[in-house]
Scaffold this active site. Structure first.
Site, short mmCIF file in Angstrom:
data_model
loop_
_atom_site.label_atom_id
_atom_site.label_comp_id
_atom_site.label_asym_id
_atom_site.label_seq_id
_atom_site.Cartn_x
_atom_site.Cartn_y
_atom_site.Cartn_z
CE LYS A 65 27.77 17.58 5.89
NZ LYS A 65 26.35 17.64 5.66
CG HIS A 66 31.15 14.29 3.86
ND1 HIS A 66 31.76 13.41 4.73
CD2 HIS A 66 29.89 14.45 4.32
CE1 HIS A 66 30.90 13.05 5.67
NE2 HIS A 66 29.76 13.68 5.44
CG ASN A 228 34.13 14.70 -13.96
OD1 ASN A 228 35.29 15.03 -14.16
ND2 ASN A 228 33.58 13.68 -14.60
CG HIS A 389 40.31 13.42 -7.85
ND1 HIS A 389 39.01 13.00 -7.73
CD2 HIS A 389 40.48 13.77 -9.14
CE1 HIS A 389 38.41 13.07 -8.91
NE2 HIS A 389 39.30 13.54 -9.78
#
Length: 389
Positions: A65-66, A228, A389
Protein backbone atom coordinates in the site's frame (compact mmCIF):
# COMPACT_ATOMS: atom_id res chain seq x y z
CA UNK A 1 11.95 2.32 -26.28
CA UNK A 2 8.36 1.32 -25.46
CA UNK A 3 5.95 3.26 -23.32
CA UNK A 4 2.56 2.87 -21.66
CA UNK A 5 0.05 5.60 -20.94
CA UNK A 6 -1.28 5.62 -17.38
CA UNK A 7 -4.64 6.78 -16.04
CA UNK A 8 -2.92 9.66 -14.23
CA UNK A 9 0.03 10.32 -11.95
CA UNK A 10 -0.05 10.24 -8.15
CA UNK A 11 -3.23 12.34 -8.25
CA UNK A 12 -6.00 12.72 -10.86
CA UNK A 13 -4.89 16.26 -11.73
CA UNK A 14 -1.42 15.00 -12.73
CA UNK A 15 -1.95 14.29 -16.42
CA UNK A 16 -0.50 13.14 -18.72
CA UNK A 17 1.33 10.23 -17.11
CA UNK A 18 3.27 7.36 -18.62
CA UNK A 19 6.01 4.81 -18.05
CA UNK A 20 8.69 3.90 -20.59
CA UNK A 21 11.78 1.75 -20.78
CA UNK A 22 14.66 1.38 -23.19
CA UNK A 23 14.55 -2.11 -24.60
CA UNK A 24 10.86 -2.59 -23.84
CA UNK A 25 8.70 -2.78 -20.73
CA UNK A 26 9.39 -6.01 -18.80
CA UNK A 27 5.76 -6.64 -17.91
CA UNK A 28 2.45 -7.28 -19.64
CA UNK A 29 -0.91 -5.99 -18.49
CA UNK A 30 -3.32 -8.90 -18.81
CA UNK A 31 -6.35 -7.06 -17.45
CA UNK A 32 -7.29 -3.56 -16.31
CA UNK A 33 -5.42 -0.29 -16.72
CA UNK A 34 -2.58 0.63 -14.36
CA UNK A 35 -2.12 3.89 -12.54
CA UNK A 36 1.14 5.51 -11.47
CA UNK A 37 0.98 4.29 -7.84
CA UNK A 38 -0.17 0.84 -8.99
CA UNK A 39 3.07 0.38 -10.89
CA UNK A 40 5.22 1.78 -8.09
CA UNK A 41 3.65 -0.78 -5.77
CA UNK A 42 3.92 -3.54 -8.36
CA UNK A 43 7.60 -3.04 -9.16
CA UNK A 44 8.68 -2.57 -5.54
CA UNK A 45 6.68 -5.54 -4.30
CA UNK A 46 7.94 -7.72 -7.15
CA UNK A 47 11.53 -7.11 -6.08
CA UNK A 48 10.60 -7.87 -2.48
CA UNK A 49 9.02 -11.26 -3.16
CA UNK A 50 11.82 -12.30 -5.51
CA UNK A 51 14.40 -11.60 -2.79
CA UNK A 52 12.34 -13.39 -0.15
CA UNK A 53 12.13 -16.44 -2.41
CA UNK A 54 15.88 -16.33 -3.09
CA UNK A 55 16.75 -15.98 0.60
CA UNK A 56 14.41 -18.68 1.95
CA UNK A 57 13.75 -21.01 -0.96
CA UNK A 58 10.01 -20.67 -0.27
CA UNK A 59 7.22 -19.08 -2.32
CA UNK A 60 6.67 -15.51 -1.14
CA UNK A 61 3.91 -12.92 -1.21
CA UNK A 62 3.53 -9.26 -0.33
CA UNK A 63 0.61 -6.94 0.30
CA UNK A 64 1.60 -3.39 -0.69
CA UNK A 65 0.00 0.00 0.00
CA UNK A 66 1.40 3.39 -1.04
CA UNK A 67 4.87 2.08 -1.90
CA UNK A 68 5.40 0.24 1.41
CA UNK A 69 4.45 -3.30 2.39
CA UNK A 70 1.52 -3.81 4.75
CA UNK A 71 2.58 -7.45 4.95
CA UNK A 72 5.13 -9.87 3.54
CA UNK A 73 5.51 -13.60 4.07
CA UNK A 74 6.82 -16.93 2.84
CA UNK A 75 4.98 -20.23 2.65
CA UNK A 76 5.38 -21.55 6.19
CA UNK A 77 2.37 -23.76 7.09
CA UNK A 78 -0.22 -22.11 9.32
CA UNK A 79 -0.85 -23.29 12.86
CA UNK A 80 -4.43 -24.14 13.83
CA UNK A 81 -4.68 -20.84 15.70
CA UNK A 82 -3.50 -18.82 12.70
CA UNK A 83 -5.84 -20.75 10.41
CA UNK A 84 -8.73 -19.59 12.58
CA UNK A 85 -7.33 -16.08 12.96
CA UNK A 86 -6.97 -15.76 9.17
CA UNK A 87 -10.40 -17.35 8.55
CA UNK A 88 -9.06 -20.34 6.58
CA UNK A 89 -9.76 -22.98 9.21
CA UNK A 90 -9.80 -26.49 7.78
CA UNK A 91 -8.71 -25.37 4.29
CA UNK A 92 -5.77 -27.16 2.67
CA UNK A 93 -3.71 -24.33 1.24
CA UNK A 94 -1.24 -24.33 -1.65
CA UNK A 95 2.19 -22.86 -0.85
CA UNK A 96 1.58 -19.61 -2.75
CA UNK A 97 -1.88 -19.22 -1.17
CA UNK A 98 -0.31 -19.78 2.25
CA UNK A 99 2.19 -17.00 1.62
CA UNK A 100 -0.53 -14.56 0.54
CA UNK A 101 -2.88 -15.46 3.42
CA UNK A 102 -0.01 -14.71 5.80
CA UNK A 103 0.92 -11.46 4.05
CA UNK A 104 -2.69 -10.21 4.00
CA UNK A 105 -3.29 -11.38 7.58
CA UNK A 106 -0.45 -9.38 9.10
CA UNK A 107 -2.29 -6.05 9.11
CA UNK A 108 -5.66 -6.41 7.45
CA UNK A 109 -6.58 -2.77 8.10
CA UNK A 110 -3.55 -1.54 6.15
CA UNK A 111 -3.99 -4.22 3.47
CA UNK A 112 -7.45 -2.93 2.54
CA UNK A 113 -7.16 -2.00 -1.16
CA UNK A 114 -3.69 -3.53 -1.49
CA UNK A 115 -1.51 -4.40 -4.43
CA UNK A 116 -0.46 -8.05 -4.37
CA UNK A 117 2.86 -9.57 -5.42
CA UNK A 118 3.57 -13.31 -5.76
CA UNK A 119 6.97 -14.87 -6.39
CA UNK A 120 5.42 -17.90 -8.09
CA UNK A 121 2.53 -18.63 -10.43
CA UNK A 122 -0.86 -17.49 -9.18
CA UNK A 123 -3.05 -20.57 -8.82
CA UNK A 124 -6.85 -20.76 -8.73
CA UNK A 125 -6.96 -21.04 -4.95
CA UNK A 126 -4.98 -17.84 -4.42
CA UNK A 127 -7.11 -16.05 -7.02
CA UNK A 128 -10.28 -17.24 -5.26
CA UNK A 129 -9.06 -15.86 -1.91
CA UNK A 130 -8.08 -12.62 -3.61
CA UNK A 131 -11.43 -12.25 -5.37
CA UNK A 132 -13.25 -11.77 -2.08
CA UNK A 133 -10.78 -9.18 -0.76
CA UNK A 134 -10.72 -5.45 -1.49
CA UNK A 135 -7.62 -5.16 -3.65
CA UNK A 136 -6.39 -3.01 -6.54
CA UNK A 137 -4.17 -5.39 -8.47
CA UNK A 138 -1.64 -8.19 -8.62
CA UNK A 139 1.77 -8.90 -10.15
CA UNK A 140 3.10 -12.42 -10.65
CA UNK A 141 5.37 -14.27 -13.08
CA UNK A 142 2.43 -16.29 -14.48
CA UNK A 143 -1.19 -17.29 -13.91
CA UNK A 144 -3.02 -20.56 -14.36
CA UNK A 145 -5.86 -20.32 -16.88
CA UNK A 146 -8.45 -20.72 -14.11
CA UNK A 147 -6.77 -18.13 -11.88
CA UNK A 148 -6.71 -15.58 -14.71
CA UNK A 149 -10.41 -16.05 -15.41
CA UNK A 150 -11.22 -15.59 -11.71
CA UNK A 151 -9.16 -12.42 -11.47
CA UNK A 152 -10.61 -10.98 -14.69
CA UNK A 153 -14.07 -11.22 -13.14
CA UNK A 154 -13.06 -9.13 -10.12
CA UNK A 155 -14.14 -5.48 -9.78
CA UNK A 156 -16.58 -5.79 -12.66
CA UNK A 157 -13.79 -6.83 -14.98
CA UNK A 158 -11.41 -3.94 -14.19
CA UNK A 159 -9.07 -5.67 -11.71
CA UNK A 160 -5.45 -5.00 -12.64
CA UNK A 161 -3.48 -8.13 -13.52
CA UNK A 162 0.20 -7.80 -14.45
CA UNK A 163 2.51 -10.54 -15.63
CA UNK A 164 6.18 -9.82 -14.94
CA UNK A 165 9.08 -11.13 -16.99
CA UNK A 166 11.00 -12.99 -14.27
CA UNK A 167 14.19 -12.90 -16.36
CA UNK A 168 14.26 -9.08 -16.52
CA UNK A 169 17.45 -7.48 -15.19
CA UNK A 170 17.42 -3.68 -14.77
CA UNK A 171 20.39 -1.45 -15.55
CA UNK A 172 22.87 -1.02 -12.66
CA UNK A 173 22.21 2.73 -12.48
CA UNK A 174 18.77 4.16 -11.70
CA UNK A 175 17.42 7.68 -12.09
CA UNK A 176 14.52 9.75 -10.76
CA UNK A 177 13.51 13.38 -11.07
CA UNK A 178 12.56 15.75 -8.27
CA UNK A 179 11.57 19.33 -9.08
CA UNK A 180 13.18 19.07 -12.51
CA UNK A 181 16.47 17.78 -11.10
CA UNK A 182 17.65 14.31 -12.11
CA UNK A 183 19.08 12.07 -9.39
CA UNK A 184 21.20 9.05 -10.28
CA UNK A 185 22.53 6.26 -8.08
CA UNK A 186 23.70 2.67 -8.12
CA UNK A 187 20.73 0.32 -7.62
CA UNK A 188 20.62 -1.24 -4.17
CA UNK A 189 21.73 -4.70 -5.30
CA UNK A 190 23.03 -5.82 -1.92
CA UNK A 191 22.07 -9.40 -1.12
CA UNK A 192 20.78 -10.12 2.38
CA UNK A 193 21.87 -13.58 3.53
CA UNK A 194 22.68 -15.30 6.82
CA UNK A 195 26.24 -13.99 6.47
CA UNK A 196 25.03 -10.56 7.63
CA UNK A 197 23.86 -12.11 10.93
CA UNK A 198 27.23 -13.47 12.08
CA UNK A 199 28.47 -10.52 14.18
CA UNK A 200 26.62 -10.80 17.48
CA UNK A 201 28.00 -8.47 20.19
CA UNK A 202 25.40 -9.39 22.83
CA UNK A 203 25.96 -11.91 25.63
CA UNK A 204 23.27 -14.14 24.10
CA UNK A 205 24.65 -15.25 20.76
CA UNK A 206 22.11 -17.97 19.97
CA UNK A 207 19.91 -17.24 16.95
CA UNK A 208 18.09 -20.40 15.83
CA UNK A 209 17.47 -21.22 12.18
CA UNK A 210 13.82 -20.11 12.33
CA UNK A 211 14.82 -16.75 13.81
CA UNK A 212 17.51 -16.23 11.14
CA UNK A 213 14.82 -16.82 8.52
CA UNK A 214 12.54 -14.30 10.22
CA UNK A 215 15.34 -11.73 10.57
CA UNK A 216 16.05 -12.03 6.84
CA UNK A 217 12.33 -11.62 6.11
CA UNK A 218 12.32 -8.46 8.24
CA UNK A 219 15.44 -7.02 6.61
CA UNK A 220 14.35 -7.78 3.04
CA UNK A 221 10.94 -6.28 3.80
CA UNK A 222 12.65 -3.14 5.10
CA UNK A 223 14.71 -2.87 1.92
CA UNK A 224 11.45 -2.00 0.11
CA UNK A 225 9.76 0.00 2.89
CA UNK A 226 9.80 3.80 2.93
CA UNK A 227 12.32 4.89 5.56
CA UNK A 228 12.74 5.24 8.48
CA UNK A 229 11.37 1.75 9.04
CA UNK A 230 11.30 -1.13 11.51
CA UNK A 231 9.79 -4.60 11.00
CA UNK A 232 8.72 -7.28 13.49
CA UNK A 233 8.55 -10.84 12.11
CA UNK A 234 7.56 -14.27 13.36
CA UNK A 235 6.78 -17.70 11.87
CA UNK A 236 7.81 -16.73 8.34
CA UNK A 237 5.98 -13.42 8.06
CA UNK A 238 6.09 -9.76 8.95
CA UNK A 239 3.70 -9.09 11.84
CA UNK A 240 4.23 -5.35 12.25
CA UNK A 241 5.78 -2.78 9.91
CA UNK A 242 6.45 0.82 10.91
CA UNK A 243 7.22 2.90 7.83
CA UNK A 244 8.12 6.46 6.96
CA UNK A 245 8.64 7.90 10.44
CA UNK A 246 11.12 10.67 11.18
CA UNK A 247 12.09 9.15 14.54
CA UNK A 248 13.29 5.57 14.83
CA UNK A 249 11.61 4.96 18.17
CA UNK A 250 8.32 6.03 16.59
CA UNK A 251 8.91 3.34 13.92
CA UNK A 252 9.55 0.82 16.68
CA UNK A 253 6.40 1.85 18.55
CA UNK A 254 4.22 1.90 15.44
CA UNK A 255 5.43 -1.50 14.26
CA UNK A 256 5.23 -2.87 17.81
CA UNK A 257 1.64 -1.72 18.18
CA UNK A 258 0.78 -3.50 14.93
CA UNK A 259 2.57 -6.65 16.13
CA UNK A 260 0.57 -6.46 19.36
CA UNK A 261 -2.71 -6.22 17.43
CA UNK A 262 -1.64 -9.21 15.32
CA UNK A 263 -1.09 -11.23 18.49
CA UNK A 264 -4.19 -9.95 20.28
CA UNK A 265 -6.26 -11.22 17.36
CA UNK A 266 -5.15 -14.71 18.45
CA UNK A 267 -6.49 -14.25 21.99
CA UNK A 268 -9.37 -16.74 22.53
CA UNK A 269 -11.74 -13.97 23.59
CA UNK A 270 -11.13 -12.17 20.28
CA UNK A 271 -11.22 -15.32 18.15
CA UNK A 272 -14.63 -16.18 19.61
CA UNK A 273 -16.33 -12.83 19.01
CA UNK A 274 -19.96 -13.62 18.04
CA UNK A 275 -20.08 -11.97 14.61
CA UNK A 276 -23.25 -12.18 12.58
CA UNK A 277 -22.85 -14.31 9.45
CA UNK A 278 -23.64 -11.43 7.08
CA UNK A 279 -20.98 -9.04 8.41
CA UNK A 280 -18.69 -7.88 5.59
CA UNK A 281 -14.98 -8.66 5.85
CA UNK A 282 -13.84 -5.01 6.10
CA UNK A 283 -16.45 -4.35 8.81
CA UNK A 284 -15.32 -7.43 10.71
CA UNK A 285 -11.65 -6.45 10.45
CA UNK A 286 -12.37 -2.90 11.57
CA UNK A 287 -14.44 -4.17 14.51
CA UNK A 288 -11.64 -6.46 15.68
CA UNK A 289 -9.14 -3.61 15.40
CA UNK A 290 -11.37 -1.37 17.52
CA UNK A 291 -12.19 -4.15 20.00
CA UNK A 292 -8.53 -4.80 20.87
CA UNK A 293 -7.71 -1.07 20.89
CA UNK A 294 -8.29 1.75 23.31
CA UNK A 295 -11.70 2.81 21.95
CA UNK A 296 -13.57 -0.48 22.32
CA UNK A 297 -16.27 1.19 24.42
CA UNK A 298 -17.50 2.94 21.25
CA UNK A 299 -17.96 -0.44 19.55
CA UNK A 300 -19.84 -2.00 22.46
CA UNK A 301 -22.36 0.76 23.18
CA UNK A 302 -26.03 -0.06 22.79
CA UNK A 303 -27.12 0.71 19.26
CA UNK A 304 -23.69 -0.14 17.84
CA UNK A 305 -22.85 -3.70 18.80
CA UNK A 306 -26.18 -5.00 17.47
CA UNK A 307 -25.06 -4.27 13.86
CA UNK A 308 -22.16 -6.71 14.14
CA UNK A 309 -22.75 -9.29 16.85
CA UNK A 310 -25.43 -11.80 17.76
CA UNK A 311 -24.84 -11.07 21.45
CA UNK A 312 -23.03 -8.22 23.20
CA UNK A 313 -19.36 -9.16 23.74
CA UNK A 314 -17.66 -8.63 27.06
CA UNK A 315 -14.90 -5.98 26.87
CA UNK A 316 -11.30 -7.09 26.55
CA UNK A 317 -9.88 -5.41 29.64
CA UNK A 318 -6.49 -3.77 29.92
CA UNK A 319 -5.41 -6.48 32.34
CA UNK A 320 -6.52 -9.22 29.94
CA UNK A 321 -4.58 -7.59 27.09
CA UNK A 322 -1.42 -7.29 29.14
CA UNK A 323 -1.69 -10.86 30.40
CA UNK A 324 -2.09 -12.16 26.84
CA UNK A 325 0.67 -9.97 25.37
CA UNK A 326 3.05 -11.18 28.08
CA UNK A 327 2.86 -14.65 26.53
CA UNK A 328 4.24 -13.44 23.20
CA UNK A 329 7.84 -14.52 22.60
CA UNK A 330 10.25 -15.55 19.87
CA UNK A 331 9.68 -12.41 17.76
CA UNK A 332 12.43 -11.13 15.45
CA UNK A 333 13.02 -7.46 14.74
CA UNK A 334 14.85 -5.71 11.92
CA UNK A 335 15.75 -2.06 11.53
CA UNK A 336 16.78 -0.31 8.32
CA UNK A 337 19.50 1.66 10.18
CA UNK A 338 21.12 1.76 13.60
CA UNK A 339 19.23 2.16 16.84
CA UNK A 340 20.42 5.41 18.40
CA UNK A 341 19.16 4.62 21.92
CA UNK A 342 18.14 1.67 24.05
CA UNK A 343 14.54 2.91 24.22
CA UNK A 344 13.91 1.04 20.96
CA UNK A 345 14.97 -2.20 22.64
CA UNK A 346 12.77 -1.49 25.67
CA UNK A 347 9.75 -1.10 23.36
CA UNK A 348 10.66 -4.14 21.29
CA UNK A 349 10.92 -6.30 24.42
CA UNK A 350 7.30 -5.46 25.30
CA UNK A 351 6.21 -7.17 22.05
CA UNK A 352 8.12 -10.39 22.68
CA UNK A 353 11.25 -9.61 20.67
CA UNK A 354 14.06 -12.09 21.34
CA UNK A 355 16.19 -11.55 18.21
CA UNK A 356 17.31 -8.32 16.51
CA UNK A 357 19.22 -7.40 13.35
CA UNK A 358 20.29 -3.79 12.90
CA UNK A 359 23.05 -1.90 11.13
CA UNK A 360 25.00 -0.72 14.18
CA UNK A 361 27.33 2.24 14.10
CA UNK A 362 25.65 4.52 16.65
CA UNK A 363 27.78 6.32 19.23
CA UNK A 364 25.43 4.67 21.73
CA UNK A 365 25.87 1.10 20.47
CA UNK A 366 27.15 0.18 23.95
CA UNK A 367 23.87 1.31 25.52
CA UNK A 368 21.82 -0.55 22.92
CA UNK A 369 23.86 -3.73 23.50
CA UNK A 370 23.52 -3.38 27.28
CA UNK A 371 19.74 -3.03 26.95
CA UNK A 372 19.62 -6.20 24.85
CA UNK A 373 21.69 -7.98 27.50
CA UNK A 374 19.24 -6.78 30.16
CA UNK A 375 16.52 -8.84 28.42
CA UNK A 376 18.76 -11.68 27.12
CA UNK A 377 18.07 -10.59 23.51
CA UNK A 378 20.46 -11.81 20.81
CA UNK A 379 21.35 -8.97 18.43
CA UNK A 380 23.28 -9.10 15.17
CA UNK A 381 25.06 -6.06 13.76
CA UNK A 382 24.67 -6.22 9.96
CA UNK A 383 26.59 -3.06 9.02
CA UNK A 384 24.07 -2.69 6.19
CA UNK A 385 21.82 0.36 5.94
CA UNK A 386 18.58 -0.20 4.04
CA UNK A 387 17.11 3.26 3.47
CA UNK A 388 14.53 3.36 0.68
CA UNK A 389 13.03 6.55 -0.74
Amino acid sequence: MTEMELKYGCNPNQKPARVFCDGGLPFTVLNGKPGYINLLDALNSWQLVQELKAATGLPAAASFKHVSPAGAAVAVPLSEILQKTYFVEGVELSPVATAYIRARGADRMSSYGDFVALSDECDAQTASFLKREVSDGIIAPSYSDEALEILKSKRKGTYLVIQMNKDYKPAPLEQKQVFGITFEQQRNNIQLTEECLTEIPTVNKKIPVSAKRDLLIALITLKYTQSNSVCYAKDGQAIGIGAGQQSRVHCTRLAGNKADIWYLRQCPKVMNLPFKEDVRRPDRDNAIDVYVGEESADLLTDGNWEHLFTTKPEPLTHEEKQTWLATQTGVSLGSDAFFPFGDNIERAHKSGVCFIAQAGGSIRDDHVIATCDKYNIAMAMTHIRLFHH
